[in-house]
Design a protein around this motif. Structure first.
Motif, mmCIF file in Angstrom:
data_model
loop_
_atom_site.group_PDB
_atom_site.id
_atom_site.type_symbol
_atom_site.label_atom_id
_atom_site.label_comp_id
_atom_site.label_asym_id
_atom_site.label_seq_id
_atom_site.Cartn_x
_atom_site.Cartn_y
_atom_site.Cartn_z
ATOM 1 N N LEU A 117 0.646 -0.854 0.254
ATOM 2 C CA LEU A 117 0.415 -0.397 0.072
ATOM 3 C C LEU A 117 0.871 1.334 0.130
ATOM 4 O O LEU A 117 2.229 0.693 0.490
ATOM 5 N N SER A 118 0.008 2.356 -0.478
ATOM 6 C CA SER A 118 1.129 3.329 -0.194
ATOM 7 C C SER A 118 0.224 4.848 -0.135
ATOM 8 O O SER A 118 -1.158 4.334 -0.145
ATOM 9 N N GLY A 119 0.323 6.210 -0.172
ATOM 10 C CA GLY A 119 0.126 7.083 0.076
ATOM 11 C C GLY A 119 -1.456 7.162 0.917
ATOM 12 O O GLY A 119 -2.227 8.080 1.315
ATOM 13 N N LEU A 120 -0.816 6.700 2.115
ATOM 14 C CA LEU A 120 -1.756 6.893 3.686
ATOM 15 C C LEU A 120 -1.774 8.204 3.580
ATOM 16 O O LEU A 120 -3.530 8.622 4.213
ATOM 17 N N ASN A 121 -1.274 9.369 3.703
ATOM 18 C CA ASN A 121 -1.082 11.181 3.758
ATOM 19 C C ASN A 121 -1.914 10.595 5.482
ATOM 20 O O ASN A 121 -2.668 12.025 5.683
ATOM 21 N N ILE A 122 -0.847 10.258 6.344
ATOM 22 C CA ILE A 122 -1.883 10.219 7.712
ATOM 23 C C ILE A 122 -1.647 11.957 7.915
ATOM 24 O O ILE A 122 -0.335 11.973 7.499
ATOM 25 N N GLY A 123 -2.905 13.032 8.354
ATOM 26 C CA GLY A 123 -2.153 14.497 8.427
ATOM 27 C C GLY A 123 -3.013 15.287 7.578
ATOM 28 O O GLY A 123 -3.007 16.529 8.185
ATOM 29 N N SER A 124 -3.525 14.204 6.409
ATOM 30 C CA SER A 124 -3.781 15.542 5.440
ATOM 31 C C SER A 124 -5.376 15.426 5.781
ATOM 32 O O SER A 124 -5.645 14.075 6.248
ATOM 33 N N SER A 125 -6.014 16.657 4.901
ATOM 34 C CA SER A 125 -7.232 16.758 5.905
ATOM 35 C C SER A 125 -7.709 15.423 4.706
ATOM 36 O O SER A 125 -9.314 15.330 5.343
ATOM 37 N N SER A 126 -7.831 15.092 3.341
ATOM 38 C CA SER A 126 -8.686 13.950 2.990
ATOM 39 C C SER A 126 -8.373 13.098 3.725
ATOM 40 O O SER A 126 -9.573 11.792 3.138
ATOM 41 N N SER A 127 -7.292 12.366 4.597
ATOM 42 C CA SER A 127 -7.372 11.117 4.902
ATOM 43 C C SER A 127 -8.520 10.806 5.778
ATOM 44 O O SER A 127 -8.970 11.440 6.825
ATOM 45 N N ASN A 128 -8.696 9.552 5.984
ATOM 46 C CA ASN A 128 -9.659 9.103 6.797
ATOM 47 C C ASN A 128 -8.936 8.025 7.605
ATOM 48 O O ASN A 128 -9.103 6.920 7.506
ATOM 49 N N PRO A 129 -8.914 8.546 8.666
ATOM 50 C CA PRO A 129 -8.338 7.290 9.743
ATOM 51 C C PRO A 129 -9.195 6.448 9.266
ATOM 52 O O PRO A 129 -8.282 5.084 10.189
ATOM 53 N N LEU A 130 -10.469 5.829 9.757
ATOM 54 C CA LEU A 130 -11.205 5.257 9.965
ATOM 55 C C LEU A 130 -10.646 3.919 9.228
ATOM 56 O O LEU A 130 -10.832 2.928 9.054
ATOM 57 N N LEU A 131 -9.999 4.519 7.474
ATOM 58 C CA LEU A 131 -9.801 3.783 6.452
ATOM 59 C C LEU A 131 -8.884 3.106 6.383
ATOM 60 O O LEU A 131 -9.015 1.781 6.686
ATOM 61 N N PHE A 132 -7.929 3.753 7.515
ATOM 62 C CA PHE A 132 -6.925 2.602 7.628
ATOM 63 C C PHE A 132 -6.516 2.029 8.925
ATOM 64 O O PHE A 132 -6.248 0.506 8.897
#
Lengths: 370, 524
Positions: A117-132
């Motif tokens: 996987l890639s592009g977790l982008n944790i911390g960005s507004s578009s990332s949803n922690p629930l998804l990860f």
């Protein structure tokens, strides 16, 4: 070269591009902060190819080689002759082709899966922690009934190919930070560490740096410092890896990058699919032909570390827009699985590869339950 | 699981959902009640079946999509959308209850918040503690290959893959004696026996490996905070002191074997050979054959695994990572530990005279740290007040100016208590006191004030909080003058606690924005 005589020349390609952004232009136009170069395509119909080596360069003509496909940095052998105009008319060309591959041992074995996987982008507004979190729960076996847990138990390795965090850039403008800002800065990494702890407690995980991660800019990117992950680096299953990353698992060779090489190719050439770029780099036997021309890279002088000398069995590229994969067969019996790993924060898709037969499928999550 | 316990948990869920409006996800449930994830899901399902109304359910659908190429999809859906979502899947999709809550939140991440807070708490515990976050004990898969080295040196992963062996005839065990998990849950590999006595030696080993008695002590003395806090320290205590306590049954989920590197439990000798020598040269990742087996078997691997863990856990890690959460209102109320006298209700955050300097170093959000300060503070405090020891605070100035602490967790201290402090016997010597105030820019400024003086020589006594390790803390502790509970005659009491939470950068009297590095060192 003599005029009119057919010969074969070998050299490095250089593509002269009219639209290629030049730092001097940017400087002369505006003395202020240079704007970020937008990653659009710089192809122009007037681009032309030049072959060069230590002795000189020659302009390439003819219609065999289409400039839009190639980029600077590729090594070619060309068959043709010099024309009156001083160009070299190309009649045929030969690229390096797929490198030799070590045979994969054909033991019949159980299904073993590797999750990419890639592009977790944790911390960005578009990332949803629930998804990860769903992904982590799936990988570690919390989710699902017994049957699904059995399937999840066959996952043996996880590779995170870049762009795992997104640090708020607004804070990084050189001013002194208050404590509040400092903690805001480190929040994403801490969150990532907690997630990684959960994964590392279950199975081996490799994390590679990407263009947005706190690592160096030039390729090859060095591994993320393990002190960024105090919680997960104590596990023997946690491994911080460089970009590009090459490893072997069960006699299967994996090679992959976080996407900078392919993204750069996309800026300077065109292809129907992203995965074609991936295929081309393999055929040219060079991971990042545009480095150091347009892709930041350490100035190696005596050797080129991006040469692909031996064909991997799996070649993955992270941080792409969509998931794609292709099984490439070579003329000498090589078989390579090419994988474009999509950005997880945007698509919710991770890639699962079965090491037994090099098949892969997508694993997707969706949390829009409204 | 015993019927009574089940009922109890179901009732708890009911109250959480309806009264406290909390999202109860299966993960949260499993960590809170120390049950495996599958059990937690089953409990949620029972809850949904029993109580029809009053809450919303979010289901987890898993299966292969009907698309081509096939994609394995996991989707969260709310109860109302369940039938249509099922259409996207192939026939065999499984439905499980993911969470119950009072109402469906707009933002999906809200579902995740409660369990993330739990995860954070677990994460912040001292690194020698093996909690359920760190060893994934409630999942359905175990991996005995995973080792956690708390001494700080990373183990080489490539050398620690074991040769795979297909495990035939593995038995899976029910780890939890208190939970009747269906047998089929046992997956591959070795299982620990469900017997409590086997559990207790293993847990006991874990206990031994936690070398921090102070931490145990600290946790034990955690005051009842919000519910989450109580449950977690309780968890920890159980884990640590768990000798055979049944509640630690959940921890045995770690012994469920998993896909890489297992050796057969039926060959203990082999195990002992393999495990001490993990440096199998090949980086094979191996999968154990799945065996779904009933029955129990005593498993030497349990001991082996614990042996491994014990050896890893032996060194104490000196560093402590402290995390701050700025502006985290949730912690506001939960902050004050231990002090029964603490009265809440300050309009701002009252700063109390700090007794122990190290305390301020830590963010208030870290309960462990606060508690841990107690031993340190004892040395320094000249006041006999027991409660004060527990507080992390700075003194509220007599003149009534409240130093507003921009960062969150601050112990709320009372004026009353301050007065008590002041009533305490004075130290005979003249002392330097650190005083914190908020300057015009809104930053917290710490000054050193000699007793009787109005202004202090400019000094930044604070350190940038939190992320300091113990060494720093202790040195800072030495730094600070012994707690001076001043008599009211002095006029103001300095909150020495400055730094405290969240690493505020305190500018000194001067305008400089930067912290002074020398503040870390002892000042006369």
């Amino acid at each position: 070269m003599e005029k009119g005589k057919e010969c074969i020349i070998v050299g490095t390609l250089y593509k002269h591009m009219k639209l290629k952004p030049c730092i001097l232009d940017e400087y002369s136009k505006e003395r202020s902060v240079t704007p970020l170069v937008k990653p659009h395509n710089f192809i122009h119909s007037d681009d032309y190819l030049i072959l060069e080596d230590e002795s000189g360069r020659v302009h390439l003509g003819g219609s065999v080689l289409s400039p839009s496909i190639y980029v600077s940095g590729v090594v070619f052998a060309l068959h043709g002759k010099e024309t009156d105009a001083g160009d070299f008319l190309v009649l045929d060309f030969l690229e390096a082709g797929l490198p030799p591959q070590i045979e994969k041992p054909l033991k019949s074995r159980e299904d073993k899966y590797v999750v990419l996987l890639s592009g977790l982008n944790i911390g960005s507004s578009s990332s949803n922690p629930l998804l990860f979190q769903l992904l982590v729960d799936h990988i570690t076996g919390h989710l699902g009934d017994e049957k699904e847990q059995e399937i999840a138990a066959q996952i043996v390795h996880v590779v995170i190919a870049g762009n795992s965090v997104e640090i708020p850039r607004g804070l990084l403008n050189g001013q002194n930070l208050t404590a509040k800002d400092q903690s805001k800065l480190s929040e994403p990494i801490k969150e990532l560490d907690i997630f990684l702890t959960q994964i590392a407690a279950g199975l081996p995980v490799d994390i590679m740096p990407g263009p947005n991660d706190p690592a160096n800019f030039c390729l090859p990117q060095q591994p993320l410092n393990r002190f960024l992950f105090p919680g997960s680096s104590v596990y023997n299953t946690f491994r911080s890896c460089p970009n590009p990353h090459c490893f072997e698992l069960d006699d299967i060779r994996f090679l992959g990058t976080s996407g900078q090489n392919i993204d750069d190719l996309e800026k300077y050439s065109e292809a129907p699919d992203k995965i074609d770029f991936v295929e081309r780099t393999l055929k040219w036997r060079h991971l990042a032909p545009t480095a150091p021309n347009t892709l930041g890279c350490y100035p190696f002088t005596d050797r080129d570390p991006f040469l692909i000398e031996s064909c991997p069995h799996v070649y993955f590229v992270g941080n792409q827009a969509t998931y794609d994969s292709r099984l490439l067969k070579g003329s000498e019996g090589q078989a390579v699985r090419l994988i474009c790993i999509p950005k997880f924060s945007e698509t919710g898709i991770a890639v699962v590869l079965n090491m037994r037969n090099l098949e892969c499928h997508a694993l997707s999550f969706d949390t829009q339950f409204m | 699981m015993a019927q009574i316990e089940t009922l109890g948990i179901l009732q708890d869920i009911q109250s959480l959902v309806s009264d406290q409006l909390q999202v109860v996800s299966y993960k949260w449930l499993s960590r809170n009640y120390l049950v495996s994830s599958s059990t937690a899901m089953r409990l949620l399902k029972e809850f949904v079946e029993k109580h029809e109304n009053g809450f919303e359910v979010v289901y987890l659908l898993s299966g292969w999509l009907k698309s081509n190429p096939p994609i394995y999809h996991r989707k969260l859906v709310s109860g109302s959308k369940l039938p249509e979502a099922k259409q996207e899947f192939n026939e065999s999709c499984s439905v499980q209850v993911y969470s119950v809550q009072a109402c469906i939140p707009k933002d999906p991440a809200v579902l995740w918040n409660a369990e993330f807070l739990q995860a954070e708490e677990l994460f912040k515990q001292p690194s020698t503690v093996d909690n359920c976050l760190r060893d994934n004990r409630f999942c359905g898969i175990s991996n005995s290959f995973v080792k956690r080295n708390v001494e700080g040196t990373p183990l080489d992963i490539s050398s620690s893959h074991l040769k795979s062996e297909v495990n035939l005839g593995l038995k899976s065990n029910l780890a939890h004696q208190s939970i009747t998990v269906p047998q089929s849950l046992q997956n591959k590999g070795q299982q620990s026996s469900s017997k409590a006595d086997l559990l207790s030696p293993s847990v006991a080993k874990d206990v031994k490996s936690e070398s921090n008695g102070s931490e145990v002590h600290a946790q034990a003395s955690k005051p009842p905070g919000d519910k989450k806090n109580t449950s977690l320290p309780a968890e920890e205590k159980k884990v640590q002191n768990g000798k055979g306590s049944s509640s630690t049954g959940g921890s045995l989920a770690t012994f469920w074997s998993r896909a890489s590197a297992k050796s057969k439990p039926s060959c203990p000798a082999e195990n002992s050979n393999l495990i001490p020598n993990p440096a199998g040269a090949s980086s094979d990742a191996q999968i154990c054959a799945q065996e779904v087996v009933e029955g129990f078997s005593s498993d030497d691997d349990v001991h082996d695994i614990n042996v491994k863990r014990a050896s890893n856990g032996e060194g104490t890690r000196k560093r402590r990572v402290v995390f701050d959460f700025s502006d985290d209102d949730e912690y506001e109320d939960a902050v004050n530990l231990a002090s029964p006298e603490t009265v809440e209700g300050k309009s701002g955050r009252a700063l109390k005279e700090s007794i122990n300097i190290p305390v301020p170093e830590k963010s208030n959000s870290n309960f462990d740290k606060q508690v841990e300060d107690k031993p340190k503070t004892k040395e320094e405090i000249s006041i006999g007040s027991e409660q004060l020891l527990k507080e992390d605070s700075s003194v509220l100035r007599n003149d009534g100016a409240m130093a507003i602490f921009p960062t969150e967790k601050k112990n709320k201290q009372l004026n009353k208590e301050d007065k008590q402090i002041k009533a305490a016997p004075d130290s005979p010597k003249r002392k330097k006191i650190l005083k914190t105030r908020i300057d015009e820019r809104g930053r917290e400024v710490t000054e050193v004030v000699c007793e009787g003086q109005e202004t202090a020589p400019p000094k930044k006594a604070e350190c940038d909080t939190t992320k300091v390790d113990n060494n720093l803390v202790t040195s800072a502790a030495v730094n600070r003058p012994p707690a001076a509970k001043k008599a009211s005659a002095v006029g103001n009491t300095a909150p020495s606690n400055a730094t405290g939470k969240t690493g505020n950068k305190k500018a000194g009297n001067k305008d400089s924005k930067q912290g002074n590095l020398l503040s870390f060192f002892k000042r006369v």
